[in-house]
Design a protein around this motif. Structure first.
Motif, PDB file in Angstrom:
ATOM      1  N   GLN A  17       1.084  -1.035   0.147  1.00  0.00           N
ATOM      2  CA  GLN A  17       0.127   0.111  -0.009  1.00  0.00           C
ATOM      3  C   GLN A  17       1.281   1.185  -0.068  1.00  0.00           C
ATOM      4  OE1 GLN A  17      -3.790   0.115   2.272  1.00  0.00           O
ATOM      5  NE2 GLN A  17      -3.454  -1.651   3.356  1.00  0.00           N
ATOM      6  N   HIS A  18       0.517   2.149  -0.922  1.00  0.00           N
ATOM      7  CA  HIS A  18       0.615   3.701  -0.548  1.00  0.00           C
ATOM      8  C   HIS A  18       0.942   4.290   0.653  1.00  0.00           C
ATOM      9  CE1 HIS A  18      -2.705   5.672  -1.386  1.00  0.00           C
ATOM     10  NE2 HIS A  18      -2.627   4.893  -2.793  1.00  0.00           N
ATOM     11  N   GLY A  19       0.771   5.705   1.355  1.00  0.00           N
ATOM     12  CA  GLY A  19       1.158   6.584   2.528  1.00  0.00           C
ATOM     13  C   GLY A  19      -0.460   6.158   2.934  1.00  0.00           C
ATOM     14  N   TYR A  20      -1.332   7.124   1.542  1.00  0.00           N
ATOM     15  CA  TYR A  20      -2.564   7.802   2.233  1.00  0.00           C
ATOM     16  C   TYR A  20      -3.440   5.712   2.190  1.00  0.00           C
ATOM     17  CZ  TYR A  20      -6.626   9.839   1.519  1.00  0.00           C
ATOM     18  OH  TYR A  20      -8.111  10.399   1.583  1.00  0.00           O
ATOM     19  N   GLY A  21      -3.031   5.229   1.530  1.00  0.00           N
ATOM     20  CA  GLY A  21      -4.002   4.017   1.937  1.00  0.00           C
ATOM     21  C   GLY A  21      -3.844   3.137   3.702  1.00  0.00           C
ATOM     22  N   ILE A  22      -1.949   3.704   3.309  1.00  0.00           N
ATOM     23  CA  ILE A  22      -2.216   3.109   4.830  1.00  0.00           C
ATOM     24  C   ILE A  22      -2.958   3.545   5.875  1.00  0.00           C
ATOM     25  CG2 ILE A  22      -0.885   2.505   6.808  1.00  0.00           C
ATOM     26  CD1 ILE A  22       1.778   2.425   4.305  1.00  0.00           C
ATOM     27  N   VAL A  23      -3.188   5.000   5.865  1.00  0.00           N
ATOM     28  CA  VAL A  23      -3.601   5.671   6.458  1.00  0.00           C
ATOM     29  C   VAL A  23      -4.926   5.500   7.078  1.00  0.00           C
ATOM     30  CG1 VAL A  23      -4.388   8.468   6.988  1.00  0.00           C
ATOM     31  CG2 VAL A  23      -1.808   7.875   6.709  1.00  0.00           C
ATOM     32  N   ASN A  24      -5.343   5.602   5.592  1.00  0.00           N
ATOM     33  CA  ASN A  24      -7.158   5.241   5.175  1.00  0.00           C
ATOM     34  C   ASN A  24      -7.505   3.386   5.892  1.00  0.00           C
ATOM     35  OD1 ASN A  24      -8.462   7.253   4.941  1.00  0.00           O
ATOM     36  ND2 ASN A  24      -7.657   6.625   2.212  1.00  0.00           N
ATOM     37  N   ASP A  25      -6.558   2.291   6.093  1.00  0.00           N
ATOM     38  CA  ASP A  25      -7.221   0.914   6.445  1.00  0.00           C
ATOM     39  C   ASP A  25      -6.509   1.137   8.194  1.00  0.00           C
ATOM     40  OD1 ASP A  25      -7.157  -1.371   5.522  1.00  0.00           O
ATOM     41  OD2 ASP A  25      -5.701  -1.563   5.038  1.00  0.00           O
ATOM     42  N   VAL A  26      -5.610   1.877   8.064  1.00  0.00           N
ATOM     43  CA  VAL A  26      -5.199   1.935   9.395  1.00  0.00           C
ATOM     44  C   VAL A  26      -6.614   2.228  10.717  1.00  0.00           C
ATOM     45  CG1 VAL A  26      -4.613   2.792  11.506  1.00  0.00           C
ATOM     46  CG2 VAL A  26      -3.059   1.663  10.307  1.00  0.00           C
ATOM     47  N   SER A  27      -7.151   3.388   9.927  1.00  0.00           N
ATOM     48  CA  SER A  27      -8.138   3.574  10.606  1.00  0.00           C
ATOM     49  C   SER A  27      -9.413   3.152  11.099  1.00  0.00           C
ATOM     50  CB  SER A  27      -8.711   5.344   9.856  1.00  0.00           C
ATOM     51  OG  SER A  27      -9.562   5.882  10.448  1.00  0.00           O
ATOM     52  N   GLY A  28      -9.129   2.548   9.784  1.00  0.00           N
ATOM     53  CA  GLY A  28     -10.789   1.822   9.604  1.00  0.00           C
ATOM     54  C   GLY A  28     -10.535   0.027  10.395  1.00  0.00           C
ATOM     55  N   ILE A  29      -9.327  -0.246  10.121  1.00  0.00           N
ATOM     56  CA  ILE A  29      -9.377  -1.138  11.546  1.00  0.00           C
ATOM     57  C   ILE A  29      -9.186  -0.844  12.296  1.00  0.00           C
ATOM     58  CG2 ILE A  29      -7.186  -2.963  12.103  1.00  0.00           C
ATOM     59  CD1 ILE A  29      -5.925  -2.488   9.337  1.00  0.00           C
ATOM     60  N   SER A  30      -8.989   0.067  12.822  1.00  0.00           N
ATOM     61  CA  SER A  30      -9.438   1.033  14.271  1.00  0.00           C
ATOM     62  C   SER A  30     -10.703   1.302  14.621  1.00  0.00           C
ATOM     63  CB  SER A  30      -8.128   1.213  14.780  1.00  0.00           C
ATOM     64  OG  SER A  30      -8.135   2.963  14.071  1.00  0.00           O
ATOM     65  N   GLY A  31     -11.438   1.141  13.974  1.00  0.00           N
ATOM     66  CA  GLY A  31     -12.429   1.562  13.638  1.00  0.00           C
ATOM     67  C   GLY A  31     -12.349   3.475  14.543  1.00  0.00           C
ATOM     68  N   GLY A  32     -11.255   3.998  13.887  1.00  0.00           N
ATOM     69  CA  GLY A  32     -11.379   5.119  13.353  1.00  0.00           C
ATOM     70  C   GLY A  32     -10.771   5.870  15.239  1.00  0.00           C
ATOM     71  N   ARG A  33     -10.019   5.440  15.771  1.00  0.00           N
ATOM     72  CA  ARG A  33      -9.532   5.416  17.166  1.00  0.00           C
ATOM     73  C   ARG A  33      -8.004   5.953  16.549  1.00  0.00           C
ATOM     74  NH1 ARG A  33      -7.363   1.482  20.102  1.00  0.00           N
ATOM     75  NH2 ARG A  33      -7.970  -0.024  18.304  1.00  0.00           N
ATOM     76  N   ARG A  37      -0.584  11.049  11.254  1.00  0.00           N
ATOM     77  CA  ARG A  37      -0.604  11.778  10.163  1.00  0.00           C
ATOM     78  C   ARG A  37       0.356  11.451   9.335  1.00  0.00           C
ATOM     79  NH1 ARG A  37      -1.191  16.472  15.047  1.00  0.00           N
ATOM     80  NH2 ARG A  37      -3.780  16.268  15.255  1.00  0.00           N
ATOM     81  N   ALA A  38       0.756  12.253   8.729  1.00  0.00           N
ATOM     82  CA  ALA A  38       1.519  11.685   7.515  1.00  0.00           C
ATOM     83  C   ALA A  38       3.014  11.678   8.208  1.00  0.00           C
ATOM     84  CB  ALA A  38       1.796  13.114   6.165  1.00  0.00           C
ATOM     85  N   GLY A  39       3.264  12.445   9.239  1.00  0.00           N
ATOM     86  CA  GLY A  39       4.460  12.574   9.595  1.00  0.00           C
ATOM     87  C   GLY A  39       4.956  11.418  10.325  1.00  0.00           C
ATOM     88  N   THR A  40       4.056  11.467  11.713  1.00  0.00           N
ATOM     89  CA  THR A  40       3.370   9.916  11.615  1.00  0.00           C
ATOM     90  C   THR A  40       3.297   9.117  11.399  1.00  0.00           C
ATOM     91  OG1 THR A  40       2.350  11.445  13.247  1.00  0.00           O
ATOM     92  CG2 THR A  40       2.843   8.971  13.457  1.00  0.00           C
ATOM     93  N   LEU A  41       3.121   8.903  10.345  1.00  0.00           N
ATOM     94  CA  LEU A  41       3.330   7.551   9.363  1.00  0.00           C
ATOM     95  C   LEU A  41       5.336   7.521   8.482  1.00  0.00           C
ATOM     96  CD1 LEU A  41       1.865   5.055   7.655  1.00  0.00           C
ATOM     97  CD2 LEU A  41       1.619   6.995   6.355  1.00  0.00           C
ATOM     98  N   TYR A  42       5.844   8.370   7.929  1.00  0.00           N
ATOM     99  CA  TYR A  42       6.452   8.205   7.638  1.00  0.00           C
ATOM    100  C   TYR A  42       7.851   7.514   8.241  1.00  0.00           C
ATOM    101  CZ  TYR A  42       3.705   8.928   3.187  1.00  0.00           C
ATOM    102  OH  TYR A  42       3.271   8.362   2.256  1.00  0.00           O
ATOM    103  N   THR A  43       7.653   8.589   9.407  1.00  0.00           N
ATOM    104  CA  THR A  43       8.830   8.434  10.907  1.00  0.00           C
ATOM    105  C   THR A  43       8.043   6.974  11.089  1.00  0.00           C
ATOM    106  OG1 THR A  43       8.785  10.682  11.182  1.00  0.00           O
ATOM    107  CG2 THR A  43       9.554   9.095  13.074  1.00  0.00           C
ATOM    108  N   ALA A  44       7.365   6.570  11.049  1.00  0.00           N
ATOM    109  CA  ALA A  44       7.077   5.550  11.440  1.00  0.00           C
ATOM    110  C   ALA A  44       7.708   4.057  10.523  1.00  0.00           C
ATOM    111  CB  ALA A  44       5.441   4.884  11.826  1.00  0.00           C
TER     112      ALA A  44
END
Length: 107
Positions: A17-33, A37-44
């Motif tokens: 997945q690309h970054g935006y896809g990961i952000v959306n997938d993580v939100s869905g997996i966690s039920g929005g919890r 953010r982009a900086g957090t994602l790319y640092t991770a």
């Protein structure tokens, strides 16, 4: 393992997945919890790449922007499975204790 890291690895377990896809997938997996953010994602992702758990899958240009796709490595899949088993074990113990305690609550 911190929850955002667990969620990123979980998102990548279904495929690159690309970054935006990961952000959306993580939100869905966690039920929005968990909202990355982009900086957090790319640092991770940089840390996970350095640890050998994630690697660059490919790059492409979309809408005149570079899009990087990431994927789990074999070590990343193994680490995710270990963490999932650890969490499952912890949850099992917590549920057993809650169940045994609920029988004593009325005593």
């Amino acid at each position: 393992m911190h929850e955002p890291t667990f969620m990123i690895l979980t998102a990548l377990a279904s495929g690159p997945q690309h970054g935006y896809g990961i952000v959306n997938d993580v939100s869905g997996i966690s039920g929005g919890r968990v909202k990355l953010r982009a900086g957090t994602l790319y640092t991770a992702l940089d840390r996970l790449r350095a640890d050998g758990l994630v690697e660059l899958d490919r790059e492409e240009i979309a809408d005149s922007r570079l899009r990087r796709y990431y994927r789990l490595t074999a070590a990343g899949s193994e680490r995710l499975a270990e963490e999932a088993a650890r969490l499952r074990g912890n949850a099992r113990v917590a549920m057993m204790r809650l169940q045994s305690n609920s029988g004593m609550a009325g005593a």
